[in-house]
Design a protein around this motif. Structure first.
Motif, PDB file in Angstrom:
ATOM      1  N   GLU B  68     -20.507 -33.154   5.031  1.00 49.98           N
ATOM      2  CA  GLU B  68     -20.021 -32.169   6.002  1.00 49.98           C
ATOM      3  C   GLU B  68     -20.738 -32.416   7.324  1.00 49.98           C
ATOM      4  O   GLU B  68     -21.921 -32.522   7.348  1.00 49.98           O
ATOM      5  N   ALA B  69     -20.001 -32.060   8.544  1.00 54.58           N
ATOM      6  CA  ALA B  69     -20.660 -32.349   9.788  1.00 54.58           C
ATOM      7  C   ALA B  69     -21.307 -31.268   9.959  1.00 54.58           C
ATOM      8  O   ALA B  69     -21.071 -30.053   9.551  1.00 54.58           O
ATOM      9  N   PHE B  70     -22.634 -31.307  10.581  1.00 55.84           N
ATOM     10  CA  PHE B  70     -23.127 -30.026  11.103  1.00 55.84           C
ATOM     11  C   PHE B  70     -22.294 -29.189  11.993  1.00 55.84           C
ATOM     12  O   PHE B  70     -21.623 -29.772  12.596  1.00 55.84           O
ATOM     13  N   ALA B  71     -22.626 -27.961  12.200  1.00 57.70           N
ATOM     14  CA  ALA B  71     -21.970 -27.280  13.551  1.00 57.70           C
ATOM     15  C   ALA B  71     -22.517 -26.995  14.686  1.00 57.70           C
ATOM     16  O   ALA B  71     -23.861 -26.650  14.494  1.00 57.70           O
ATOM     17  N   PRO B  72     -22.188 -27.584  15.710  1.00 58.63           N
ATOM     18  CA  PRO B  72     -22.719 -27.435  17.106  1.00 58.63           C
ATOM     19  C   PRO B  72     -23.104 -25.850  17.013  1.00 58.63           C
ATOM     20  O   PRO B  72     -22.317 -25.017  16.888  1.00 58.63           O
ATOM     21  N   GLY B  73     -24.213 -25.697  17.640  1.00 58.81           N
ATOM     22  CA  GLY B  73     -24.667 -24.266  17.917  1.00 58.81           C
ATOM     23  C   GLY B  73     -25.679 -23.869  16.873  1.00 58.81           C
ATOM     24  O   GLY B  73     -26.121 -23.002  17.032  1.00 58.81           O
ATOM     25  N   SER B  74     -25.555 -24.630  15.683  1.00 57.93           N
ATOM     26  CA  SER B  74     -26.163 -24.086  14.494  1.00 57.93           C
ATOM     27  C   SER B  74     -27.345 -24.945  14.166  1.00 57.93           C
ATOM     28  O   SER B  74     -27.487 -26.118  14.524  1.00 57.93           O
ATOM     29  N   PRO B  75     -28.506 -24.218  13.468  1.00 53.24           N
ATOM     30  CA  PRO B  75     -29.511 -25.242  13.108  1.00 53.24           C
ATOM     31  C   PRO B  75     -29.219 -26.366  12.263  1.00 53.24           C
ATOM     32  O   PRO B  75     -28.014 -26.133  11.345  1.00 53.24           O
ATOM     33  N   ILE B  76     -29.667 -27.326  12.291  1.00 58.56           N
ATOM     34  CA  ILE B  76     -29.202 -28.692  11.383  1.00 58.56           C
ATOM     35  C   ILE B  76     -30.026 -28.247   9.907  1.00 58.56           C
ATOM     36  O   ILE B  76     -30.779 -27.511  10.170  1.00 58.56           O
ATOM     37  N   ALA B  77     -29.601 -28.996   9.177  1.00 54.71           N
ATOM     38  CA  ALA B  77     -30.085 -28.999   7.555  1.00 54.71           C
ATOM     39  C   ALA B  77     -30.729 -30.164   7.197  1.00 54.71           C
ATOM     40  O   ALA B  77     -30.117 -31.431   7.603  1.00 54.71           O
TER      41      ALA B  77
END
Lengths: 344, 344
Positions: B68-77
């Motif tokens: 799943e792609a990371f959400a721009p604006g959110s912390p990466i995981a």
């Protein structure tokens, strides 16, 4: 005796053309093995010659090639069906019918025979030993059953589905309770696949704008088994449509043979091998010829009971052999392409 | 409480840069799970964060991507080691040390935890749970023993050999009686491979004019097992050097992650899969986490007896995390790259 031959003119670069091969009508041969020659030689009259895509790879001098390159100026070689005229080999005698690797010429001295089988079942069309009962049949059997280990209900895709091997994969898949779809290059072949060979679906890849989308249409839940006869762009389109833990049987890559030396087009999304946990297994049918008797036990009843059929495309006469071989690469053949040199 | 985060700015095209990630110093968090929230939530303080190449693939929006792609604006995981501060999950309680997928921030609410293990052996360096005792250790174990099934005397090649996984492949190969050669990107790493990690040979691929020739030098009789961490041009150079019936473990393809959307460079000689009867098996380590206890039983004694060692490359502080992650793709790290957020 005159011995017309098909000779390789020179090593081939790029797309194979008829003019890369020359008909030599001036060769002659003595129809008796010379005294004092090899103890293993067999002299044969060639009846049927098989046109196989891999032969193109022997027309280019490649480093590290599995196949020995043909010698320019000499007749090319390939699988065929022949009649033994003279033999010094303990396993073959005059009058035997055989199949295996022979020359593209009227008569050949095979010395020593490396791949040569005595034909036991002469109640079958002899031409079948260039196809369903010969190397392509074994390739289909090994590549599908040994390599893919299909399970009932699995979804199978096969490219070059109307070819020598592909048409068998579809029929094997149906006998194994699989859903099977094939791709081919003309409407005529697509109709054959659906109406005569029992494929669940088939499509003309030449008419598809987006191969990825075409595969999604036929495999909404993905592909479990891809039987790859073509490689290149088709493999690239297949990878995103494979299911997790899917298997790819790498039988051949006809799309690549005309430019093996070049930076060929290829699956540029090979990373999907990782993320989908795919397995790709290449194989060479020669490594499995010890299984030929077992294969014959399985395939013969299937043919006799009409549970499997085989489509052949005959070219008449050695003079038409180069065109027949070249035709493979543009999909001119419908079914197994072979050349009739003589009928007996 | 303030909760510094590393946030994805936007989906990334092409080569990953530090500026694709933003340090957000203004976020806050309540260090108690909210009343009435998820019954499975765990609140953790992050200690060590793992920099792994696959994370790049989550920074681009891809169709059909496994990740799943990371959400721009959110912390990466990513993977990390953390301490439980509060828990509503039956398997975790306050004070537990855990490893698994968490956020790139000081504190994370993991809800629900998908991949999260309680750390049983706290006598080991906690950072090891981002490496040898975590996901990369499992990837090495599964990819080498389960996928390749090495036999004594076999010849093994591993790319990115000084990385988180590669350094273990070399040591596993030696423990299994194999001959092993690794490639890396600096003299320092090559020295480490040969002098500290016990590789039979190692070379700096950046200094080789012709990778094919380099491999021929180290594998005059060919490669039985290729453990592929890089894909692309290295895979292309390896294929002609594989022995018949060789196996390729496709663990990762770091050379491709910066341009998964593009026509990436790839093995353009995939036909060798056929002629050399090669097997390529991709795998995802997540599918094997049920084997983690078995892996721990095997790896712990090896570490304690000094039979296996592990090299780590520490970046200090979240503010240095983007550079550490970006550095993976130019081979800046020596050994397992990780980020120290807090030591306890």
């Amino acid at each position: 005796m005159k011995n017309t031959q098909i000779v390789l003119k020179n090593y081939v670069n790029g797309v194979l053309k008829e003019s890369d091969m020359i008909l030599n009508a001036s060769a002659t041969i003595n129809l008796k093995l010379p005294e004092g020659g090899s103890n293993n030689a067999v002299l044969v009259k060639n009846l049927y010659l098989s046109c196989d895509p891999y032969m193109r790879t022997r027309m280019t001098k490649l480093e590290d090639s599995y196949f020995e390159a043909f010698a320019p100026g000499s007749p090319i070689a390939g699988y065929g069906v022949a009649k033994v005229l003279d033999s010094r080999h303990p396993k073959f005698k005059k009058g035997d019918l055989v199949w295996g690797v022979t020359g593209w010429e009227e008569y050949s001295i095979i010395s020593p025979p490396k791949i040569l089988f005595k034909i036991q079942h002469t109640d079958m069309p002899l031409s079948y030993y260039t196809g369903i009962l010969g190397m392509p049949g074994m390739a289909a059997y090994v590549g599908f059953y040994e390599i893919c280990a299909p399970k009932i209900g699995e979804c199978v895709f096969v490219s070059a589905a109307a070819g020598a091997v592909g048409q068998l994969i579809g029929q094997f898949a149906k006998l194994s309770g699989c859903y099977v779809v094939g791709s081919a290059s003309t409407k005529e072949k697509v109709d054959l696949l659906k109406n005569k060979l029992g494929f669940d679906e088939a499509f003309n890849y030449m008419e598809e704008q987006d191969m990825n989308e075409a595969l999604k249409r036929y495999f909404p839940n993905g592909i479990d088994i891809y039987f790859d006869n073509v490689g290149g762009k088709m493999l690239e389109a297949v990878l995103p449509n494979m299911r997790t833990n899917g298997r790819i049987s790498a039988c051949g890559m006809i799309s690549q043979y005309n430019n093996l030396k070049l930076q060929a087009e290829v699956a540029c999304n090979l990373f999907l091998m990782v993320t989908k946990s795919l397995n790709m297994q290449g194989f060479m049918v020669n490594d499995y010829f010890h299984m030929y008797p077992k294969f014959m036990e399985i395939i013969m009843p299937l043919i006799k009971q009409g549970k499997i059929c085989y489509i052949e495309d005959f070219a008449e006469g050695l003079e038409n052999a180069p065109a027949a071989l070249v035709g493979l690469f543009s999909g001119k053949n419908v079914g197994k392409q072979l050349v009739v040199v003589a009928r007996e």
